[in-house]
Design a protein around this motif. Structure first.
Motif, PDB file in Angstrom:
ATOM      1  N   ILE A 482     -32.695  12.368  71.067  1.00  0.00           N
ATOM      2  CA  ILE A 482     -32.267  13.328  70.041  1.00  0.00           C
ATOM      3  C   ILE A 482     -32.097  14.709  70.673  1.00  0.00           C
ATOM      4  CG2 ILE A 482     -32.920  14.441  67.883  1.00  0.00           C
ATOM      5  CD1 ILE A 482     -33.121  11.745  67.010  1.00  0.00           C
ATOM      6  N   GLY A 483     -30.955  15.328  70.402  1.00  0.00           N
ATOM      7  CA  GLY A 483     -30.650  16.639  70.936  1.00  0.00           C
ATOM      8  C   GLY A 483     -29.826  16.599  72.210  1.00  0.00           C
ATOM      9  N   ARG A 484     -29.667  15.410  72.801  1.00  0.00           N
ATOM     10  CA  ARG A 484     -28.910  15.301  74.055  1.00  0.00           C
ATOM     11  C   ARG A 484     -27.418  15.351  73.782  1.00  0.00           C
ATOM     12  NH1 ARG A 484     -30.152  11.265  79.080  1.00  0.00           N
ATOM     13  NH2 ARG A 484     -28.469  11.982  80.439  1.00  0.00           N
ATOM     14  N   HIS A 485     -26.683  16.066  74.651  1.00  0.00           N
ATOM     15  CA  HIS A 485     -25.232  16.162  74.547  1.00  0.00           C
ATOM     16  C   HIS A 485     -24.624  15.049  75.388  1.00  0.00           C
ATOM     17  CE1 HIS A 485     -21.144  17.934  74.778  1.00  0.00           C
ATOM     18  NE2 HIS A 485     -21.480  18.413  73.580  1.00  0.00           N
ATOM     19  N   VAL A 486     -23.734  14.242  74.771  1.00  0.00           N
ATOM     20  CA  VAL A 486     -23.181  13.076  75.448  1.00  0.00           C
ATOM     21  C   VAL A 486     -21.655  13.107  75.382  1.00  0.00           C
ATOM     22  CG1 VAL A 486     -25.196  11.654  74.946  1.00  0.00           C
ATOM     23  CG2 VAL A 486     -23.273  11.677  73.341  1.00  0.00           C
ATOM     24  N   THR A 487     -21.048  12.356  76.301  1.00  0.00           N
ATOM     25  CA  THR A 487     -19.596  12.166  76.327  1.00  0.00           C
ATOM     26  C   THR A 487     -19.323  10.672  76.246  1.00  0.00           C
ATOM     27  OG1 THR A 487     -19.261  14.143  77.668  1.00  0.00           O
ATOM     28  CG2 THR A 487     -17.466  12.541  77.615  1.00  0.00           C
ATOM     29  N   ALA A 488     -18.414  10.277  75.357  1.00  0.00           N
ATOM     30  CA  ALA A 488     -18.171   8.855  75.131  1.00  0.00           C
ATOM     31  C   ALA A 488     -16.708   8.619  74.796  1.00  0.00           C
ATOM     32  CB  ALA A 488     -19.069   8.344  74.004  1.00  0.00           C
ATOM     33  N   GLU A 489     -16.332   7.350  74.838  1.00  0.00           N
ATOM     34  CA  GLU A 489     -14.969   6.966  74.472  1.00  0.00           C
ATOM     35  C   GLU A 489     -14.980   6.328  73.083  1.00  0.00           C
ATOM     36  OE1 GLU A 489     -11.736   3.579  75.749  1.00  0.00           O
ATOM     37  OE2 GLU A 489     -12.689   4.723  77.373  1.00  0.00           O
ATOM     38  N   VAL A 490     -13.977   6.672  72.274  1.00  0.00           N
ATOM     39  CA  VAL A 490     -13.844   6.068  70.951  1.00  0.00           C
ATOM     40  C   VAL A 490     -13.315   4.640  71.128  1.00  0.00           C
ATOM     41  CG1 VAL A 490     -12.702   6.199  68.704  1.00  0.00           C
ATOM     42  CG2 VAL A 490     -13.391   8.304  69.873  1.00  0.00           C
ATOM     43  N   VAL A 491     -14.100   3.648  70.713  1.00  0.00           N
ATOM     44  CA  VAL A 491     -13.690   2.253  70.892  1.00  0.00           C
ATOM     45  C   VAL A 491     -13.284   1.591  69.584  1.00  0.00           C
ATOM     46  CG1 VAL A 491     -15.021   1.900  72.989  1.00  0.00           C
ATOM     47  CG2 VAL A 491     -16.120   1.544  70.767  1.00  0.00           C
ATOM     48  N   SER A 492     -13.646   2.198  68.448  1.00  0.00           N
ATOM     49  CA  SER A 492     -13.285   1.608  67.168  1.00  0.00           C
ATOM     50  C   SER A 492     -13.443   2.646  66.064  1.00  0.00           C
ATOM     51  CB  SER A 492     -14.160   0.382  66.862  1.00  0.00           C
ATOM     52  OG  SER A 492     -13.877  -0.139  65.583  1.00  0.00           O
ATOM     53  N   ILE A 493     -12.577   2.563  65.067  1.00  0.00           N
ATOM     54  CA  ILE A 493     -12.677   3.429  63.889  1.00  0.00           C
ATOM     55  C   ILE A 493     -12.595   2.541  62.650  1.00  0.00           C
ATOM     56  CG2 ILE A 493     -11.628   5.292  62.549  1.00  0.00           C
ATOM     57  CD1 ILE A 493     -10.587   6.471  65.117  1.00  0.00           C
ATOM     58  N   ASP A 494     -13.647   2.557  61.850  1.00  0.00           N
ATOM     59  CA  ASP A 494     -13.713   1.756  60.627  1.00  0.00           C
ATOM     60  C   ASP A 494     -13.396   2.669  59.447  1.00  0.00           C
ATOM     61  OD1 ASP A 494     -14.293   0.157  58.482  1.00  0.00           O
ATOM     62  OD2 ASP A 494     -16.147  -0.647  59.315  1.00  0.00           O
ATOM     63  N   ASP A 495     -12.127   2.671  59.030  1.00  0.00           N
ATOM     64  CA  ASP A 495     -11.723   3.556  57.933  1.00  0.00           C
ATOM     65  C   ASP A 495     -12.401   3.172  56.623  1.00  0.00           C
ATOM     66  OD1 ASP A 495      -9.822   5.429  59.098  1.00  0.00           O
ATOM     67  OD2 ASP A 495      -8.594   3.673  59.518  1.00  0.00           O
ATOM     68  N   ALA A 496     -12.602   1.877  56.397  1.00  0.00           N
ATOM     69  CA  ALA A 496     -13.203   1.439  55.138  1.00  0.00           C
ATOM     70  C   ALA A 496     -14.627   1.960  54.996  1.00  0.00           C
ATOM     71  CB  ALA A 496     -13.192  -0.085  55.051  1.00  0.00           C
ATOM     72  N   ALA A 497     -15.388   1.851  56.084  1.00  0.00           N
ATOM     73  CA  ALA A 497     -16.783   2.317  56.049  1.00  0.00           C
ATOM     74  C   ALA A 497     -16.902   3.789  56.401  1.00  0.00           C
ATOM     75  CB  ALA A 497     -17.641   1.498  57.015  1.00  0.00           C
ATOM     76  N   GLY A 498     -15.825   4.378  56.921  1.00  0.00           N
ATOM     77  CA  GLY A 498     -15.867   5.785  57.283  1.00  0.00           C
ATOM     78  C   GLY A 498     -16.729   6.056  58.490  1.00  0.00           C
ATOM     79  N   ARG A 499     -16.574   5.254  59.579  1.00  0.00           N
ATOM     80  CA  ARG A 499     -17.413   5.414  60.761  1.00  0.00           C
ATOM     81  C   ARG A 499     -16.589   5.308  62.033  1.00  0.00           C
ATOM     82  NH1 ARG A 499     -22.557   5.557  59.397  1.00  0.00           N
ATOM     83  NH2 ARG A 499     -23.108   4.727  57.352  1.00  0.00           N
ATOM     84  N   ILE A 500     -17.037   6.043  63.052  1.00  0.00           N
ATOM     85  CA  ILE A 500     -16.438   5.993  64.384  1.00  0.00           C
ATOM     86  C   ILE A 500     -17.459   5.365  65.321  1.00  0.00           C
ATOM     87  CG2 ILE A 500     -15.552   7.372  66.314  1.00  0.00           C
ATOM     88  CD1 ILE A 500     -14.710   9.493  64.290  1.00  0.00           C
ATOM     89  N   TRP A 501     -16.993   4.418  66.174  1.00  0.00           N
ATOM     90  CA  TRP A 501     -17.876   3.756  67.122  1.00  0.00           C
ATOM     91  C   TRP A 501     -17.530   4.201  68.528  1.00  0.00           C
ATOM     92  CZ3 TRP A 501     -21.897   1.434  65.007  1.00  0.00           C
ATOM     93  CH2 TRP A 501     -21.795   1.012  63.677  1.00  0.00           C
ATOM     94  N   LEU A 502     -18.567   4.522  69.310  1.00  0.00           N
ATOM     95  CA  LEU A 502     -18.388   5.119  70.633  1.00  0.00           C
ATOM     96  C   LEU A 502     -18.999   4.242  71.724  1.00  0.00           C
ATOM     97  CD1 LEU A 502     -19.489   8.768  69.723  1.00  0.00           C
ATOM     98  CD2 LEU A 502     -17.173   7.815  69.640  1.00  0.00           C
ATOM     99  N   SER A 503     -18.509   4.448  72.953  1.00  0.00           N
ATOM    100  CA  SER A 503     -19.048   3.743  74.112  1.00  0.00           C
ATOM    101  C   SER A 503     -19.453   4.750  75.180  1.00  0.00           C
ATOM    102  CB  SER A 503     -18.012   2.773  74.690  1.00  0.00           C
ATOM    103  OG  SER A 503     -18.469   2.238  75.917  1.00  0.00           O
ATOM    104  N   LEU A 504     -20.736   4.739  75.545  1.00  0.00           N
ATOM    105  CA  LEU A 504     -21.211   5.556  76.657  1.00  0.00           C
ATOM    106  C   LEU A 504     -20.925   4.853  77.981  1.00  0.00           C
ATOM    107  CD1 LEU A 504     -24.676   6.792  75.313  1.00  0.00           C
ATOM    108  CD2 LEU A 504     -22.561   8.098  75.494  1.00  0.00           C
ATOM    109  N   ALA A 505     -20.854   3.517  77.948  1.00  0.00           N
ATOM    110  CA  ALA A 505     -20.561   2.765  79.169  1.00  0.00           C
ATOM    111  C   ALA A 505     -19.166   3.089  79.686  1.00  0.00           C
ATOM    112  CB  ALA A 505     -20.692   1.265  78.893  1.00  0.00           C
ATOM    113  N   ALA A 506     -18.233   3.356  78.783  1.00  0.00           N
ATOM    114  CA  ALA A 506     -16.846   3.619  79.184  1.00  0.00           C
ATOM    115  C   ALA A 506     -16.731   4.876  80.027  1.00  0.00           C
ATOM    116  CB  ALA A 506     -15.961   3.726  77.951  1.00  0.00           C
ATOM    117  N   THR A 507     -17.533   5.898  79.697  1.00  0.00           N
ATOM    118  CA  THR A 507     -17.446   7.154  80.442  1.00  0.00           C
ATOM    119  C   THR A 507     -18.363   7.172  81.654  1.00  0.00           C
ATOM    120  OG1 THR A 507     -19.042   8.098  78.875  1.00  0.00           O
ATOM    121  CG2 THR A 507     -16.723   8.513  78.439  1.00  0.00           C
ATOM    122  N   GLU A 508     -19.338   6.285  81.702  1.00  0.00           N
ATOM    123  CA  GLU A 508     -20.232   6.234  82.859  1.00  0.00           C
ATOM    124  C   GLU A 508     -19.501   5.619  84.068  1.00  0.00           C
ATOM    125  OE1 GLU A 508     -24.662   4.484  83.831  1.00  0.00           O
ATOM    126  OE2 GLU A 508     -23.128   3.145  83.050  1.00  0.00           O
TER     127      GLU A 508
END
Length: 560
Positions: A482-508
């Motif tokens: 908590i409080g850590r600043h991270v960089t990630a890639e957007v891998v999925s966007i669920d418009d119905a649920a209103g959520r964005i899913w991210l991948s930290l592995a993609a940027t590592e």
């Protein structure tokens, strides 16, 4: 084990020796005055007092109840007569002291009637009709304006305190403070401790008023008004209506809420086959209906609704409320339990537990009207009050506990007003241009189960974002602290649920990520087993399988 009687005797002996003093109070006498004063302003809820003073809910209830019995809060204060204590506790009912009415609004520490709050919210109040007011108060000769909102009521009621400090003014207006009197303050005097002004003179200098009088109770207080004309040069307070609801009815105010069915549609099909609940209009009706039920079920909760005609309808346990109501809207619904009371029955427990209608706790006003009409004794409030709210973000129906108005699923804030009839579908949210494949950054703000770590994206808080794929190396807890600043890639966007899913592995490891994204089911890879773990077999793939770029890297990076 020491018996109960022996324990009591031992405590008595110890106390006589001055060694048994009990637990140290959570709040000192001086500290106890603060929550009482804060609660009396009407600006602080029970939950807020718990947080401010860091004490338990029972402590706050006890302090407020003691203040009701001994309002001065001092050890040497005169003890009020028993009938005075009862009157004061009726004015500040246990339901309001214990936070049973989270939707209530307080003025001078007194809860406004639910009907008045709903009338103000719907625009039905103030029902300013001079002709009707003259019919209701035939002795009134001066015009009077009804106060439009809570702020006006607080402002106009505030002078009641200082007016009682001057004896001449108090005698002139016949005002007294019951908390300081040795006996109950009765008409034609007004108890300033148990009054809220809801109407004042239209013309300056007339000094006339209309007030809620809580000496008769707090759920539906009586309405009184000043009379300067029957006895010239001397004010007298007279009854205008025995209850505020009667006063509102005389003015033509009708804001009784009808709750529509908000449950699953497939349950409606049971309506035709099972019919409606049995109407209960008298204690005899109740006794006859209970006699037809199995003896083993008479002490269990029954399904009830209050229909549109304010009639109690009962059905056996586990019956659907919408079936009991015949599919129609209701004024209240829930579960009710009866117990023997002499030759009849009385309500022992009652709740508004109905996910089909989700009525508010203040719907007890309709329950009370139905039970009073039938002549059935009842607790005077829901013994288990429930607040339902639907989340506007994910559509989840929530039960609000301890005034915590946040969704249990997505942690979004819940509305203060009833909204169970809103669509259960998640509300669409704008993306602000975010697309799959974008590289974004943000701050870890919470570990939100069951969705996982939640990220507040830099410059875009329109949709909640969560980590789906974690880094290849290191501990998960360190990566999403908590409080850590991270960089990630957007891998999925669920418009119905209103959520964005991210991948930290993609940027590592972007090269490895692109390689893995290119794999398809059925692809054949060759390599050597490097490690066997509980949830995976790690393989060091050959250079031909991964390509020259990855083949040159450390083998530890290749056996994923």
């Amino acid at each position: 084990m020491v018996s109960g009687e022996a324990a009591v005797e031992g405590m008595a002996i110890t106390r006589s020796r001055g060694k048994l003093k009990g637990r140290t109070p959570k709040l000192t006498a001086r500290q106890q005055a603060e929550p009482v004063q804060m609660h009396a302003t009407g600006d602080y809820t029970i939950a807020e007092l718990l947080e401010v003073f860091s004490v338990g809910r029972a402590t706050v209830y006890r302090v407020l109840e003691c203040a009701a019995i001994n309002p001065t809060g001092t050890a040497d204060a005169p003890t009020l007569p028993d009938h005075r204590k009862r009157a004061f506790l009726n004015g500040l009912d246990r339901g309001s002291l214990c936070g049973m009415h989270p939707s209530r609004v307080y003025v001078r520490g007194l809860p406004l009637p639910v009907l008045l709050i709903e009338a103000m919210a719907s625009g039905a109040w103030p029902a300013q009709d001079d002709m009707r007011l003259r019919e209701i108060m035939p002795w009134f000769e001066d015009p009077l304006d009804l106060l439009a909102d809570v702020h006006e009521m607080r402002r106009e009621s505030a002078p009641l305190d200082w007016m009682t400090e001057d004896s001449a003014t108090a005698d002139f207006f016949r005002l007294a403070r019951g908390s300081r009197a040795g006996d109950l303050v009765e008409l034609p005097w007004l108890d300033a401790d148990l009054a809220v002004l809801i109407g004042v003179n239209r013309n300056p200098g007339d000094d006339v008023a209309l007030a809620l009088d809580y000496r008769t109770g707090s759920d539906d207080p009586s309405v009184v008004a000043s009379d300067w004309w029957t006895e010239p040069h001397q004010c007298a307070w007279r009854i205008v209506a025995p209850t505020f609801s009667a006063f509102a009815a005389a003015l033509g105010v009708d804001v009784r809420r009808r709750y529509p069915y908000v449950g699953p549609e497939e349950i409606r099909v049971q309506i035709r086959s099972q019919g409606r609940g049995h109407p209960i209009t008298s204690s005899t009706d109740l006794a006859e209906w209970l006699a037809r039920q199995a003896s083993s079920e008479r002490g269990e909760p029954f399904t009830f609704v209050i229909d549109e005609s304010t009639t109690l309808r009962l059905a056996p346990r586990r019956s659907e409320h919408v079936v009991c109501a015949g599919g129609a809207p209701v004024q209240s619904a829930g579960e009710i339990t009866f117990e023997p009371d002499g030759d009849g029955w009385r309500v022992s427990e009652i709740s508004n537990q109905s996910t089909g209608y989700c009525p508010e706790p203040d719907s007890y006003a309709a329950v009370q009207a139905a039970l009073d009409t039938a002549g059935i004794e009842h607790p005077g409030r829901f013994t288990v009050p429930i607040v339902f709210r639907r989340c506007g973000s994910c559509g989840q129906l929530n039960i609000v506990k301890d005034d915590h108005y946040f969704c249990a699923m997505c942690d979004e804030s819940l509305p203060a007003a009833w909204n169970a009839d809103a669509s259960g579908e998640p509300a669409p949210r704008p993306r602000n241009g975010t697309a799959v494949g974008d590289i974004v950054s943000g701050t870890v703000v919470a570990d939100e189960r069951p969705f996982g770590p939640r990220i507040r994206l830099d410059g875009d808080a329109s949709m909640p974002a969560h980590i789906r794929d974690f880094p290849w190396k290191g501990k998960r807890s360190d990566a999403v602290r908590i409080g850590r600043h991270v960089t990630a890639e957007v891998v999925s966007i669920d418009d119905a649920a209103g959520r964005i899913w991210l991948s930290l592995a993609a940027t590592e490891d972007s090269e490895l990520w692109r390689y893995l994204k290119g794999l398809r089911a059925g692809d054949v890879l060759t390599g050597t087993v490097a490690d066997i773990r509980s949830l995976a077999i790690c393989t060091d793939v050959t250079a031909e399988a991964v390509g020259p770029a990855l083949a040159k890297q450390d083998p530890a990076r290749r056996h994923r």
